[in-house]
Design a protein around this motif. Structure first.
Motif, mmCIF file in Angstrom:
data_model
loop_
_atom_site.group_PDB
_atom_site.id
_atom_site.type_symbol
_atom_site.label_atom_id
_atom_site.label_comp_id
_atom_site.label_asym_id
_atom_site.label_seq_id
_atom_site.Cartn_x
_atom_site.Cartn_y
_atom_site.Cartn_z
ATOM 1 N N LEU A 81 0.825 -1.203 0.000
ATOM 2 C CA LEU A 81 0.000 0.000 0.000
ATOM 3 C C LEU A 81 0.862 1.256 0.000
ATOM 4 O O LEU A 81 0.496 2.268 -0.594
ATOM 5 N N ALA A 82 2.003 1.201 0.689
ATOM 6 C CA ALA A 82 2.916 2.341 0.662
ATOM 7 C C ALA A 82 3.496 2.523 -0.737
ATOM 8 O O ALA A 82 3.656 3.645 -1.218
ATOM 9 N N VAL A 83 3.802 1.400 -1.406
ATOM 10 C CA VAL A 83 4.300 1.469 -2.781
ATOM 11 C C VAL A 83 3.229 2.099 -3.679
ATOM 12 O O VAL A 83 3.516 2.974 -4.503
ATOM 13 N N THR A 84 1.978 1.646 -3.515
ATOM 14 C CA THR A 84 0.880 2.208 -4.305
ATOM 15 C C THR A 84 0.766 3.709 -4.087
ATOM 16 O O THR A 84 0.578 4.478 -5.039
ATOM 17 N N ALA A 85 0.888 4.137 -2.829
ATOM 18 C CA ALA A 85 0.784 5.557 -2.526
ATOM 19 C C ALA A 85 1.874 6.358 -3.225
ATOM 20 O O ALA A 85 1.612 7.397 -3.844
ATOM 21 N N VAL A 86 3.119 5.885 -3.152
ATOM 22 C CA VAL A 86 4.242 6.612 -3.748
ATOM 23 C C VAL A 86 4.151 6.614 -5.264
ATOM 24 O O VAL A 86 4.340 7.647 -5.920
ATOM 25 N N VAL A 87 3.849 5.449 -5.859
ATOM 26 C CA VAL A 87 3.746 5.362 -7.324
ATOM 27 C C VAL A 87 2.597 6.226 -7.827
ATOM 28 O O VAL A 87 2.674 6.837 -8.896
ATOM 29 N N SER A 88 1.500 6.299 -7.044
ATOM 30 C CA SER A 88 0.359 7.122 -7.441
ATOM 31 C C SER A 88 0.725 8.590 -7.560
ATOM 32 O O SER A 88 0.183 9.313 -8.392
ATOM 33 N N THR A 89 1.669 9.048 -6.733
ATOM 34 C CA THR A 89 2.079 10.449 -6.813
ATOM 35 C C THR A 89 2.786 10.740 -8.129
ATOM 36 O O THR A 89 2.765 11.879 -8.608
ATOM 37 N N ARG A 90 3.402 9.714 -8.728
ATOM 38 C CA ARG A 90 4.154 9.897 -9.971
ATOM 39 C C ARG A 90 3.279 9.687 -11.208
ATOM 40 O O ARG A 90 3.409 10.410 -12.190
ATOM 41 N N LEU A 91 2.389 8.704 -11.148
ATOM 42 C CA LEU A 91 1.642 8.324 -12.348
ATOM 43 C C LEU A 91 0.206 8.839 -12.373
ATOM 44 O O LEU A 91 -0.384 8.960 -13.441
ATOM 45 N N LEU A 92 -0.369 9.131 -11.207
ATOM 46 C CA LEU A 92 -1.774 9.533 -11.159
ATOM 47 C C LEU A 92 -1.967 10.928 -10.558
ATOM 48 O O LEU A 92 -3.091 11.320 -10.273
ATOM 49 N N ASP A 93 -0.869 11.645 -10.359
ATOM 50 C CA ASP A 93 -0.948 13.009 -9.821
ATOM 51 C C ASP A 93 -1.685 13.063 -8.480
ATOM 52 O O ASP A 93 -2.401 14.021 -8.180
ATOM 53 N N VAL A 94 -1.537 12.010 -7.674
ATOM 54 C CA VAL A 94 -2.105 12.009 -6.330
ATOM 55 C C VAL A 94 -1.131 12.707 -5.391
ATOM 56 O O VAL A 94 0.063 12.418 -5.411
ATOM 57 N N ARG A 95 -1.636 13.622 -4.581
ATOM 58 C CA ARG A 95 -0.776 14.363 -3.658
ATOM 59 C C ARG A 95 -0.867 13.753 -2.263
ATOM 60 O O ARG A 95 -1.968 13.539 -1.744
ATOM 61 N N LEU A 96 0.279 13.492 -1.663
ATOM 62 C CA LEU A 96 0.321 12.986 -0.293
ATOM 63 C C LEU A 96 0.494 14.145 0.680
ATOM 64 O O LEU A 96 1.318 15.028 0.453
ATOM 65 N N SER A 97 -0.280 14.118 1.744
ATOM 66 C CA SER A 97 -0.113 15.116 2.792
ATOM 67 C C SER A 97 1.106 14.758 3.635
ATOM 68 O O SER A 97 1.675 13.658 3.517
ATOM 69 N N GLY A 98 1.499 15.682 4.495
ATOM 70 C CA GLY A 98 2.628 15.404 5.381
ATOM 71 C C GLY A 98 2.371 14.198 6.267
ATOM 72 O O GLY A 98 3.269 13.389 6.523
ATOM 73 N N VAL A 99 1.126 14.060 6.738
ATOM 74 C CA VAL A 99 0.765 12.918 7.583
ATOM 75 C C VAL A 99 0.905 11.611 6.794
ATOM 76 O O VAL A 99 1.392 10.600 7.321
ATOM 77 N N GLY A 260 1.114 1.310 9.916
ATOM 78 C CA GLY A 260 1.369 2.269 8.835
ATOM 79 C C GLY A 260 0.615 1.917 7.576
ATOM 80 O O GLY A 260 0.079 2.793 6.879
ATOM 81 N N ALA A 261 0.540 0.611 7.270
ATOM 82 C CA ALA A 261 -0.204 0.178 6.086
ATOM 83 C C ALA A 261 -1.689 0.479 6.231
ATOM 84 O O ALA A 261 -2.345 0.929 5.283
ATOM 85 N N LEU A 262 -2.231 0.252 7.417
ATOM 86 C CA LEU A 262 -3.642 0.561 7.641
ATOM 87 C C LEU A 262 -3.904 2.050 7.511
ATOM 88 O O LEU A 262 -4.954 2.468 7.018
ATOM 89 N N ALA A 263 -2.948 2.868 7.958
ATOM 90 C CA ALA A 263 -3.098 4.312 7.820
ATOM 91 C C ALA A 263 -3.131 4.730 6.349
ATOM 92 O O ALA A 263 -3.723 5.741 5.997
ATOM 93 N N LEU A 264 -2.504 3.915 5.495
ATOM 94 C CA LEU A 264 -2.476 4.199 4.057
ATOM 95 C C LEU A 264 -3.522 3.396 3.290
ATOM 96 O O LEU A 264 -3.472 3.313 2.071
#
Length: 281
Positions: A81-99, A260-264
């Motif tokens: 899920l963390a990988v999905t979150a990071v890759v999404s910022t590159r390929l899907l223009d998803v923005r991650l908050s500081g949290v 951490g995974a549940l948080a993501l």
């Protein structure tokens, strides 16, 4: 651990590629997953590439399960899920908050603790009773699906997600229970059928959960189901242990990585904002 992390990277990246294909196949329709959507998605290279990554991830998962404890593999796979979150910022223009970036860091820290504390996989082969128990559990996953599908709203998504996690957990344990891969031994080993039935049932329940309810809730249920149970089986029945004196660090790392995974968990949902698709195939 490198194989487990590689599998997480494959699964996490595959979910993004498959979501991109689903969006392109049915842009803005919001009608969810159906046979026609999947057929259109399969005509796109991104979806096919995602399936290829899923296959590679499974091979790496099997290799990891043959060398390190199940609890370490399960926590690493939850980190997809963390990988999905990071890759999404590159390929899907998803923005991650500081949290959310903090949650990614928490996952990494938990996995680092596990890597330091994990010992070799247990040497116990597992009993025939455990093999049949896994087959029974796989059948139970189908029963969960039949019952959970009748539940309303959020409870349905949670139950289906949890059931899919149990199915993926059956796969993790069954890999450890298959010692001889000759055709005759495979056909006579109940763990073989548990692996096939558990994996198939998990996919069906997860797909249904993502179609019919909150993806965040379903993903969280899946993470819990595929980590806690298999970890306990590995420690209690298969002899998985930690390095001498580092049991506390392994336990802490497991809890931190899964938390951490549940948080993501919403990043099971982030790539499929416009069209629902399975987060893992």
């Amino acid at each position: 651990m490198l194989c487990a992390l590689g599998a997480a990277a494959c699964f996490g990246t595959a979910s993004v590629l498959q979501a991109m294909a689903a969006r392109a196949a049915e842009p803005g329709s919001g009608s969810g997953v159906d046979a026609a959507l999947l057929l259109r998605a399969l005509q796109q290279w991104r979806y096919v590439a995602g399936l290829g990554l899923d296959l590679l991830g499974f091979v790496l998962q099997v290799a990891a399960l043959r060398s390190i404890p199940i609890y370490a593999v399960g926590a690493a796979l939850a980190a997809s899920l963390a990988v999905t979150a990071v890759v999404s910022t590159r390929l899907l223009d998803v923005r991650l908050s500081g949290v959310e970036w903090g949650a990614v860091g928490v996952v990494v820290a938990g996995l680092a603790m596990l890597g330091l504390a994990s010992g070799a996989e247990g040497e116990q082969a597992g009993s025939d009773a455990l093999r049949y128990a896994m087959l029974g559990t796989a059948l139970g996953v189908l029963l969960i699906g039949a019952v959970a599908g009748r539940l309303p709203g959020r409870r349905r998504a949670l139950a289906l997600g949890l059931g899919s996690g149990f199915g993926f957990g059956v796969v993790e344990v069954s890999v450890r229970l298959i010692d001889d891969v000759s055709p005759g031994a495979l056909l006579s080993n109940p763990a073989t059928y548990a692996l096939l039935l558990g994996g198939g049932a998990a996919f069906l329940l997860l797909t249904s959960a993502l179609q019919k309810g909150s993806v965040t809730t379903a993903t969280a249920g899946m993470v819990v189901g595929e980590t806690v149970g298999p970890a306990l089986v590995g420690v209690i029945w298969l002899g998985d242990r930690t390095r001498e004196g580092l049991g506390w660090l392994a336990a802490l790392g497991f809890v931190v990585a899964v938390a951490g995974a549940l948080a993501l968990a919403r990043f099971g949902e982030a790539p499929v904002e416009d069209a629902s698709a399975p987060a893992r195939v």
